[in-house]
Design a protein around this motif. Structure first.
Motif, PDB file in Angstrom:
ATOM      1  N   MET A 213       0.481  -1.313  -0.008  1.00 58.97           N
ATOM      2  CA  MET A 213       0.297   0.375  -0.110  1.00 58.97           C
ATOM      3  C   MET A 213       0.375   1.496  -0.139  1.00 58.97           C
ATOM      4  O   MET A 213       0.071   2.286  -0.909  1.00 58.97           O
ATOM      5  N   HIS A 214       2.085   1.180   0.626  1.00 63.21           N
ATOM      6  CA  HIS A 214       3.087   2.471   0.747  1.00 63.21           C
ATOM      7  C   HIS A 214       3.885   2.314  -0.549  1.00 63.21           C
ATOM      8  O   HIS A 214       4.780   3.728  -0.298  1.00 63.21           O
ATOM      9  N   ASP A 215       4.045   1.247  -1.284  1.00 65.49           N
ATOM     10  CA  ASP A 215       5.191   1.532  -2.365  1.00 65.49           C
ATOM     11  C   ASP A 215       6.776   1.325  -2.126  1.00 65.49           C
ATOM     12  O   ASP A 215       7.002   2.075  -2.606  1.00 65.49           O
ATOM     13  N   LEU A 216       7.068   1.038  -0.810  1.00 64.94           N
ATOM     14  CA  LEU A 216       8.070   0.175  -0.658  1.00 64.94           C
ATOM     15  C   LEU A 216       8.855  -1.102  -1.817  1.00 64.94           C
ATOM     16  O   LEU A 216       8.429  -1.503  -1.447  1.00 64.94           O
ATOM     17  N   PRO A 217       9.741  -0.324  -1.674  1.00 69.21           N
ATOM     18  CA  PRO A 217      11.042  -0.825  -2.925  1.00 69.21           C
ATOM     19  C   PRO A 217      11.337  -2.288  -1.717  1.00 69.21           C
ATOM     20  O   PRO A 217      11.604  -2.671  -0.506  1.00 69.21           O
ATOM     21  N   THR A 218      11.038  -3.796  -2.025  1.00 69.62           N
ATOM     22  CA  THR A 218      11.123  -5.089  -1.561  1.00 69.62           C
ATOM     23  C   THR A 218      11.728  -5.791  -2.261  1.00 69.62           C
ATOM     24  O   THR A 218      11.271  -6.168  -3.767  1.00 69.62           O
ATOM     25  N   LEU A 219      12.614  -6.846  -1.261  1.00 72.20           N
ATOM     26  CA  LEU A 219      13.127  -7.742  -2.281  1.00 72.20           C
ATOM     27  C   LEU A 219      12.440  -9.352  -1.748  1.00 72.20           C
ATOM     28  O   LEU A 219      12.748  -9.029  -0.203  1.00 72.20           O
ATOM     29  N   PHE A 220      12.246 -10.292  -1.987  1.00 74.45           N
ATOM     30  CA  PHE A 220      12.457 -12.197  -1.983  1.00 74.45           C
ATOM     31  C   PHE A 220      13.312 -12.683  -1.987  1.00 74.45           C
ATOM     32  O   PHE A 220      13.759 -12.343  -3.039  1.00 74.45           O
ATOM     33  N   THR A 221      14.010 -13.606  -1.731  1.00 80.68           N
ATOM     34  CA  THR A 221      14.278 -14.725  -1.706  1.00 80.68           C
ATOM     35  C   THR A 221      13.595 -16.376  -1.860  1.00 80.68           C
ATOM     36  O   THR A 221      12.501 -15.778  -0.632  1.00 80.68           O
ATOM     37  N   ALA A 222      13.106 -16.878  -2.628  1.00 81.03           N
ATOM     38  CA  ALA A 222      12.366 -18.457  -2.270  1.00 81.03           C
ATOM     39  C   ALA A 222      12.601 -19.368  -2.842  1.00 81.03           C
ATOM     40  O   ALA A 222      13.745 -19.337  -3.684  1.00 81.03           O
ATOM     41  N   ALA A 238       0.058 -14.416  -1.504  1.00 83.61           N
ATOM     42  CA  ALA A 238      -0.085 -15.209  -2.994  1.00 83.61           C
ATOM     43  C   ALA A 238       0.368 -13.785  -4.429  1.00 83.61           C
ATOM     44  O   ALA A 238       0.929 -13.369  -5.332  1.00 83.61           O
ATOM     45  N   SER A 239      -1.154 -13.979  -3.442  1.00 80.51           N
ATOM     46  CA  SER A 239      -1.835 -12.724  -4.975  1.00 80.51           C
ATOM     47  C   SER A 239      -1.099 -11.662  -4.556  1.00 80.51           C
ATOM     48  O   SER A 239      -0.698 -10.717  -5.959  1.00 80.51           O
ATOM     49  N   VAL A 240      -0.995 -11.074  -3.143  1.00 78.10           N
ATOM     50  CA  VAL A 240      -0.263  -9.843  -3.227  1.00 78.10           C
ATOM     51  C   VAL A 240       1.157  -9.077  -4.072  1.00 78.10           C
ATOM     52  O   VAL A 240       1.740  -8.342  -4.849  1.00 78.10           O
ATOM     53  N   VAL A 241       2.530 -10.421  -3.708  1.00 75.62           N
ATOM     54  CA  VAL A 241       3.181 -10.678  -3.743  1.00 75.62           C
ATOM     55  C   VAL A 241       3.524 -10.981  -5.918  1.00 75.62           C
ATOM     56  O   VAL A 241       4.210 -10.288  -5.880  1.00 75.62           O
TER      57      VAL A 241
END
Length: 267
Positions: A213-222, A238-241
């Motif tokens: 909602m706040h458009d904050l840059p984010t990284l993930f690994t999986a 899952a839908s958000v990511v």
């Protein structure tokens, strides 16, 4: 009485303009991004400011020791191991270069389409270099751009939340959650668990929805593919990511060294 000269002003303020013509001995210069350490390599004051900035940002980052020196400019990979990794490396470089300039434009220039992402998911088997590449992004943002970026393993994040329920905890669970919700740039490593409880889903969803909602840059690994990710976390997470993140598969050779195997001659 006389009007103070430039030399008088410099002497009163402890400056020596002979040391650096760019910053006048201050060690900092005003740029479009605010005050930054002087960039002249021969400026001692600028070097002190750069060292202090790197130290301060490194403490904030919590990058693992083994990835503390991960750098976007020195990915040395044997040619036979690079297959399946270069697209991910290019995505990491684009993310790192754009994240603090205009977060709404991350990866747009190299994907060549109108879809704009400022979340990045590196997905692939164990040992393919996902965490190392993502930590290189965090190190670049901290040390080169001088902006706060944070690494955390999902297991450690959840442990911090659980510890926050203790009566003598330094931070409450809600404070821990808000810390990760609002951190300017966040890397959540290993977004895959053997068992996912309803409470875990609730915590993770509260963090990623806030960042969404706040458009904050984010990284993930999986280590799991999008379908397994959805099965693990449910549609709400899952839908958000899936909607916000650019998914990059990182495949190819395992970059972790194989353990030595002792033979009869080694006994």
């Amino acid at each position: 009485w006389k009007i103070p000269s430039d030399d008088d002003y410099d002497r009163l303020n402890g400056l020596d303009r002979d040391q650096c013509k760019l910053c006048g001995g201050l060690g900092e210069v005003l740029t479009e991004r605010g005050y930054r350490p002087c960039s002249r390599p021969d400026c001692e004051a600028g070097q002190r400011h750069r060292d202090a900035l790197v130290s301060r940002m490194s403490k904030l980052a919590h990058v693992p020791v083994r990835d503390a020196n991960a750098c976007l400019g020195v990915f040395v990979i044997p040619p036979d191991a690079a297959r399946g990794k270069m697209t991910a490396f290019r995505a990491c470089i684009a993310f790192a270069e754009d994240v603090c300039v205009d977060p709404t434009q991350i990866t747009k220039k190299w994907t060549g389409n109108a879809i704009v992402y400022n979340w990045l998911m590196l997905q692939g088997p164990v040992g393919t270099g996902k965490t190392h590449a993502a930590c290189a992004v965090i190190n670049y943002i901290n040390r080169v751009l001088g902006r706060p970026a944070r690494y955390v393993r999902l297991d450690d994040l959840l442990r911090e939340v659980r510890d926050g329920y203790e009566r003598d905890a330094e931070r409450s669970s809600s404070q821990v959650i808000h810390h990760f919700q609002d951190f300017p740039v966040l890397l959540i490593d290993e977004m895959n668990l053997d068992r996912v409880s309803d409470h875990t889903i609730e915590v993770v969803e509260s963090i990623i929805r806030y960042r969404y909602m706040h458009d904050l840059p984010t990284l993930f690994t999986a280590n799991v593919n999008p379908d397994a990710f959805r099965e693990m976390w449910g549609e709400r997470v899952a839908s958000v990511v899936r909607d916000k993140a650019l998914w990059i598969r990182m495949a190819g050779a395992n970059l972790r060294g194989a353990p030595p195997v002792l033979g009869d001659d080694d006994e």
